[in-house]
Design an enzyme around this catalytic site. Structure first.
Site, PDB file in Angstrom:
ATOM      1  CG  HIS A  82      -0.941  -1.968 -11.157  1.00 56.43           C
ATOM      2  ND1 HIS A  82      -0.844  -1.763  -9.773  1.00 56.43           N
ATOM      3  CD2 HIS A  82      -1.758  -2.694 -11.522  1.00 56.43           C
ATOM      4  CE1 HIS A  82      -1.739  -3.173  -9.687  1.00 56.43           C
ATOM      5  NE2 HIS A  82      -2.447  -3.560 -10.407  1.00 56.43           N
ATOM      6  CD  GLU A 129      -5.409  -5.580 -10.523  1.00 56.42           C
ATOM      7  OE1 GLU A 129      -4.619  -5.303  -9.274  1.00 56.42           O
ATOM      8  OE2 GLU A 129      -3.903  -5.301 -11.353  1.00 56.42           O
ATOM      9  CG  ASN A 153       5.869   2.523  -9.161  1.00 55.97           C
ATOM     10  OD1 ASN A 153       4.687   2.962  -9.582  1.00 55.97           O
ATOM     11  ND2 ASN A 153       5.847   1.047  -8.104  1.00 55.97           N
ATOM     12  CE1 TYR A 164      -3.219   0.490  -7.491  1.00 62.02           C
ATOM     13  CE2 TYR A 164      -2.819   2.802  -8.190  1.00 62.02           C
ATOM     14  CZ  TYR A 164      -2.911   1.771  -8.708  1.00 62.02           C
ATOM     15  OH  TYR A 164      -1.459   1.586  -9.223  1.00 62.02           O
ATOM     16  CE  LYS A 218       1.422   2.495 -10.733  1.00 61.86           C
ATOM     17  NZ  LYS A 218       1.946   2.246  -9.563  1.00 61.86           N
TER      18      LYS A 218
HETATM   19  P1  CMP Z   1       1.270  -0.006  -7.542  1.00 60.88           P
HETATM   20  O1  CMP Z   1       1.829  -2.032  -8.150  1.00 60.88           O
HETATM   21  O2  CMP Z   1       0.603   0.219  -8.576  1.00 60.88           O
HETATM   22  O3  CMP Z   1       0.601  -0.648  -6.601  1.00 60.88           O
HETATM   23  C1  CMP Z   1      -0.221   0.160  -5.500  1.00 60.88           C
HETATM   24  C2  CMP Z   1       1.028   0.955  -5.304  1.00 60.88           C
HETATM   25  O4  CMP Z   1       1.359   2.108  -4.064  1.00 60.88           O
HETATM   26  C3  CMP Z   1       2.468   0.819  -5.817  1.00 60.88           C
HETATM   27  O5  CMP Z   1       2.589   0.260  -7.213  1.00 60.88           O
HETATM   28  C4  CMP Z   1       2.952   2.154  -5.469  1.00 60.88           C
HETATM   29  O6  CMP Z   1       3.159   2.571  -6.344  1.00 60.88           O
HETATM   30  C5  CMP Z   1       2.931   3.119  -4.566  1.00 60.88           C
HETATM   31  N1  CMP Z   1       3.187   2.645  -3.428  1.00 60.88           N
HETATM   32  C6  CMP Z   1       3.269   1.677  -2.935  1.00 60.88           C
HETATM   33  N2  CMP Z   1       4.723   2.641  -1.482  1.00 60.88           N
HETATM   34  C7  CMP Z   1       3.606   3.593  -1.199  1.00 60.88           C
HETATM   35  C8  CMP Z   1       5.152   4.509  -0.402  1.00 60.88           C
HETATM   36  N3  CMP Z   1       6.280   4.527   0.154  1.00 60.88           N
HETATM   37  N4  CMP Z   1       4.608   5.737  -1.337  1.00 60.88           N
HETATM   38  C9  CMP Z   1       3.658   6.641  -2.283  1.00 60.88           C
HETATM   39  N5  CMP Z   1       3.556   5.039  -3.191  1.00 60.88           N
HETATM   40  C10 CMP Z   1       3.227   3.600  -2.849  1.00 60.88           C
END
Ligand code: CMP
Length: 139
Positions: A116, A127, A113, A50, A10
């Site tokens: 993904h 995906e 984070n 998403y 990311k």
């Molecule tokens: P990902 O596995 O990419 O799938 C959905 C994403 O939403 C997740 O990782 C996080 O990066 C994001 N996400 C999940 N919870 C939150 C939150 N509380 N606030 C912001 N982003 C979130």
């Protein structure tokens, strides 16, 4: 079984030049990178990817973040690749991620984070097809 999963490095991670360090963790765990490209998503494209999270309060923020810098999209292949990749990534929230995982070492917050990964075989297939044609997967 040998599986394939879709992985995304990311914007928070590409910005900090962490692509190689993250790829090393995947490869050290026995996952093979059989396709990889660096792309710049638009917010609309991120929104489509998403779509399942459309009703969540963080959806807008998530799409904006995913379009804020380049991402590296990749296909990882290996024995139990979906679960193995999720192990290497660690918990979604870096505060809960086990030591040594990508998110424990590199993630900045639950939103930013670093990576993904697909969560199941059906979503992995969808995906992968979102970003890659069959010809681009070189196992
Ligand atoms: P990902 O596995 O990419 O799938 C959905 C994403 O939403 C997740 O990782 C996080 O990066 C994001 N996400 C999940 N919870 C939150 C939150 N509380 N606030 C912001 N982003 C979130």
């Amino acid at each position: 079984a040998i599986e394939r999963t879709l992985s995304i490095i990311k914007p928070d991670a590409t910005r900090r030049n962490l692509t190689g360090k993250i790829n090393a963790k995947f490869e050290d765990a026995g996952l093979r990178i059989i396709a990889q490209k660096r792309i710049q998503l638009t917010e609309a494209q991120a929104g489509k990817f998403y779509e399942v999270h459309k009703e969540r309060p963080f959806y807008g923020e998530l799409c904006e973040f995913m379009a804020s810098a380049p991402v590296v999209v990749q296909v990882l292949e290996g024995e139990n690749a979906i679960a193995k990749n999720r192990e290497v990534m660690g918990a979604t929230n870096p505060a809960d991620a086990a030591p040594g995982t990508v998110r424990a070492e590199f993630a900045e917050s639950v939103g930013e984070n670093s990576v993904h990964g697909s969560d199941a075989p059906e979503t992995a297939a969808e995906e992968i097809a979102f970003y890659f044609s069959g010809l681009e997967l070189v196992g």
